[in-house]
Design a protein around this motif. Structure first.
Motif, PDB file in Angstrom:
ATOM      1  N   MET A   1      51.025-144.454 -23.827  1.00  0.00           N
ATOM      2  CA  MET A   1      52.253-143.712 -23.615  1.00  0.00           C
ATOM      3  C   MET A   1      53.007-144.365 -22.453  1.00  0.00           C
ATOM      4  N   ASP A   2      54.297-144.584 -22.639  1.00  0.00           N
ATOM      5  CA  ASP A   2      55.084-145.180 -21.558  1.00  0.00           C
ATOM      6  C   ASP A   2      55.406-144.122 -20.502  1.00  0.00           C
ATOM      7  N   GLY A   3      55.907-144.568 -19.359  1.00  0.00           N
ATOM      8  CA  GLY A   3      56.147-143.679 -18.225  1.00  0.00           C
ATOM      9  C   GLY A   3      57.155-142.586 -18.493  1.00  0.00           C
ATOM     10  N   GLU A   4      58.225-142.928 -19.185  1.00  0.00           N
ATOM     11  CA  GLU A   4      59.253-141.931 -19.483  1.00  0.00           C
ATOM     12  C   GLU A   4      58.692-140.839 -20.401  1.00  0.00           C
ATOM     13  N   THR A   5      57.933-141.237 -21.403  1.00  0.00           N
ATOM     14  CA  THR A   5      57.329-140.268 -22.313  1.00  0.00           C
ATOM     15  C   THR A   5      56.308-139.404 -21.577  1.00  0.00           C
ATOM     16  N   LEU A   6      55.515-140.022 -20.718  1.00  0.00           N
ATOM     17  CA  LEU A   6      54.541-139.287 -19.907  1.00  0.00           C
ATOM     18  C   LEU A   6      55.238-138.176 -19.128  1.00  0.00           C
ATOM     19  N   GLN A   7      56.325-138.514 -18.456  1.00  0.00           N
ATOM     20  CA  GLN A   7      57.054-137.521 -17.679  1.00  0.00           C
ATOM     21  C   GLN A   7      57.710-136.478 -18.577  1.00  0.00           C
ATOM     22  N   ASP A   8      58.250-136.891 -19.710  1.00  0.00           N
ATOM     23  CA  ASP A   8      58.874-135.937 -20.641  1.00  0.00           C
ATOM     24  C   ASP A   8      57.867-134.915 -21.147  1.00  0.00           C
ATOM     25  N   VAL A   9      56.668-135.365 -21.504  1.00  0.00           N
ATOM     26  CA  VAL A   9      55.621-134.457 -21.990  1.00  0.00           C
ATOM     27  C   VAL A   9      55.225-133.481 -20.883  1.00  0.00           C
ATOM     28  N   ALA A  10      55.017-133.994 -19.677  1.00  0.00           N
ATOM     29  CA  ALA A  10      54.622-133.137 -18.552  1.00  0.00           C
ATOM     30  C   ALA A  10      55.722-132.128 -18.214  1.00  0.00           C
ATOM     31  N   ARG A  11      56.961-132.578 -18.187  1.00  0.00           N
ATOM     32  CA  ARG A  11      58.086-131.687 -17.871  1.00  0.00           C
ATOM     33  C   ARG A  11      58.223-130.597 -18.929  1.00  0.00           C
ATOM     34  N   ALA A  51      55.559-141.771 -12.928  1.00  0.00           N
ATOM     35  CA  ALA A  51      54.214-141.210 -12.862  1.00  0.00           C
ATOM     36  C   ALA A  51      54.310-139.690 -12.751  1.00  0.00           C
ATOM     37  N   VAL A  52      53.168-139.036 -12.927  1.00  0.00           N
ATOM     38  CA  VAL A  52      53.077-137.579 -12.817  1.00  0.00           C
ATOM     39  C   VAL A  52      51.932-137.270 -11.859  1.00  0.00           C
ATOM     40  N   VAL A  53      52.206-136.453 -10.844  1.00  0.00           N
ATOM     41  CA  VAL A  53      51.195-136.057  -9.880  1.00  0.00           C
ATOM     42  C   VAL A  53      50.905-134.572 -10.110  1.00  0.00           C
ATOM     43  N   LEU A  54      49.615-134.238 -10.266  1.00  0.00           N
ATOM     44  CA  LEU A  54      49.195-132.877 -10.596  1.00  0.00           C
ATOM     45  C   LEU A  54      48.075-132.402  -9.685  1.00  0.00           C
ATOM     46  N   LYS A  55      48.012-131.102  -9.485  1.00  0.00           N
ATOM     47  CA  LYS A  55      46.918-130.493  -8.753  1.00  0.00           C
ATOM     48  C   LYS A  55      45.684-130.526  -9.648  1.00  0.00           C
ATOM     49  N   ALA A  56      44.506-130.720  -9.045  1.00  0.00           N
ATOM     50  CA  ALA A  56      43.254-130.750  -9.805  1.00  0.00           C
ATOM     51  C   ALA A  56      42.116-130.239  -8.938  1.00  0.00           C
ATOM     52  N   ASP A  57      41.179-129.562  -9.557  1.00  0.00           N
ATOM     53  CA  ASP A  57      39.963-129.154  -8.868  1.00  0.00           C
ATOM     54  C   ASP A  57      39.263-130.426  -8.389  1.00  0.00           C
ATOM     55  N   PRO A  58      38.768-130.465  -7.148  1.00  0.00           N
ATOM     56  CA  PRO A  58      38.161-131.701  -6.640  1.00  0.00           C
ATOM     57  C   PRO A  58      37.047-132.271  -7.527  1.00  0.00           C
ATOM     58  N   ARG A  59      36.206-131.413  -8.098  1.00  0.00           N
ATOM     59  CA  ARG A  59      35.137-131.919  -8.983  1.00  0.00           C
ATOM     60  C   ARG A  59      35.731-132.534 -10.253  1.00  0.00           C
ATOM     61  N   ASP A  60      36.742-131.862 -10.811  1.00  0.00           N
ATOM     62  CA  ASP A  60      37.399-132.391 -12.010  1.00  0.00           C
ATOM     63  C   ASP A  60      38.141-133.680 -11.688  1.00  0.00           C
ATOM     64  N   SER A  61      38.761-133.712 -10.525  1.00  0.00           N
ATOM     65  CA  SER A  61      39.527-134.886 -10.118  1.00  0.00           C
ATOM     66  C   SER A  61      38.651-136.127 -10.097  1.00  0.00           C
ATOM     67  N   TRP A  82      44.649-133.578  -5.684  1.00  0.00           N
ATOM     68  CA  TRP A  82      45.761-134.031  -6.516  1.00  0.00           C
ATOM     69  C   TRP A  82      45.382-135.325  -7.220  1.00  0.00           C
ATOM     70  N   ILE A  83      45.906-135.514  -8.422  1.00  0.00           N
ATOM     71  CA  ILE A  83      45.698-136.737  -9.192  1.00  0.00           C
ATOM     72  C   ILE A  83      47.053-137.286  -9.628  1.00  0.00           C
ATOM     73  N   THR A  84      47.099-138.577  -9.860  1.00  0.00           N
ATOM     74  CA  THR A  84      48.299-139.213 -10.396  1.00  0.00           C
ATOM     75  C   THR A  84      47.985-139.741 -11.787  1.00  0.00           C
ATOM     76  N   LEU A  85      48.857-139.413 -12.750  1.00  0.00           N
ATOM     77  CA  LEU A  85      48.758-139.928 -14.109  1.00  0.00           C
ATOM     78  C   LEU A  85      49.732-141.089 -14.233  1.00  0.00           C
ATOM     79  N   TRP A  86      49.232-142.204 -14.733  1.00  0.00           N
ATOM     80  CA  TRP A  86      50.035-143.405 -14.894  1.00  0.00           C
ATOM     81  C   TRP A  86      50.234-143.696 -16.371  1.00  0.00           C
ATOM     82  N   PRO A  87      51.347-144.325 -16.725  1.00  0.00           N
ATOM     83  CA  PRO A  87      51.528-144.727 -18.117  1.00  0.00           C
ATOM     84  C   PRO A  87      50.475-145.772 -18.489  1.00  0.00           C
ATOM     85  N   GLY A  88      50.146-145.800 -19.737  1.00  0.00           N
ATOM     86  CA  GLY A  88      49.147-146.748 -20.217  1.00  0.00           C
ATOM     87  C   GLY A  88      48.588-146.265 -21.536  1.00  0.00           C
TER      88      GLY A  88
END
Length: 130
Positions: A1-11, A51-61, A82-88
């Motif tokens: 998924m490209d970066g724009e699509t990643l952000q569109d899905v998250a938004r 990119a998309v930055v999201l909150k995450a439980d530390p164990r899940d992260s 927090w985690i960052t999702l990158w396109p790829g």
């Protein structure tokens, strides 16, 4: 998924969640998704890449980072929470939607019970396969 699509899905997923809205407190180049004033997602360009930055439980992260090369510690955020999702290639739309929902629920859990737009323990019960 490209970066724009990643952000569109998250938004799109963020805007589907009860009492959530998107603002641009840092200017038009970054969207911040909040629930009752508390941030659960940041959609921005990081080092020139959407990119998309999201909150995450530390164990899940930690587990997510070890299983997906497109997930790294939160950019300019607490690296444990927090985690960052990158396109790829390793993240699909359904998984991104799930991660956005999980981030939202982590924030909702911190709200006073009377203000919570959903009950985090029952939200989506029956919708996810375990």
């Amino acid at each position: 998924m490209d970066g724009e699509t990643l952000q569109d899905v998250a938004r799109a997923r963020a805007l589907e969640l009860p009492a959530a809205h998107v603002t641009q407190p840092f200017g038009p180049e970054a969207d911040v998704a909040k629930v009752l004033g508390k941030m659960f997602a940041l959609l921005a360009g990081v080092r020139g890449t959407p990119a998309v930055v999201l909150k995450a439980d530390p164990r899940d992260s930690e587990a997510l980072r070890s299983m997906h090369e497109d997930i790294t510690p939160g950019y300019h955020m607490n690296k444990q929470h927090w985690i960052t999702l990158w396109p790829g290639g390793s993240l699909d739309a359904a998984f991104v939607r799930e991660l956005v929902t999980d981030s939202y629920l982590l924030v909702v859990e911190t709200l006073p019970r009377a203000q919570r737009p959903v009950d985090p323990s029952t939200f989506l019960v029956g919708e996810r396969e375990d």
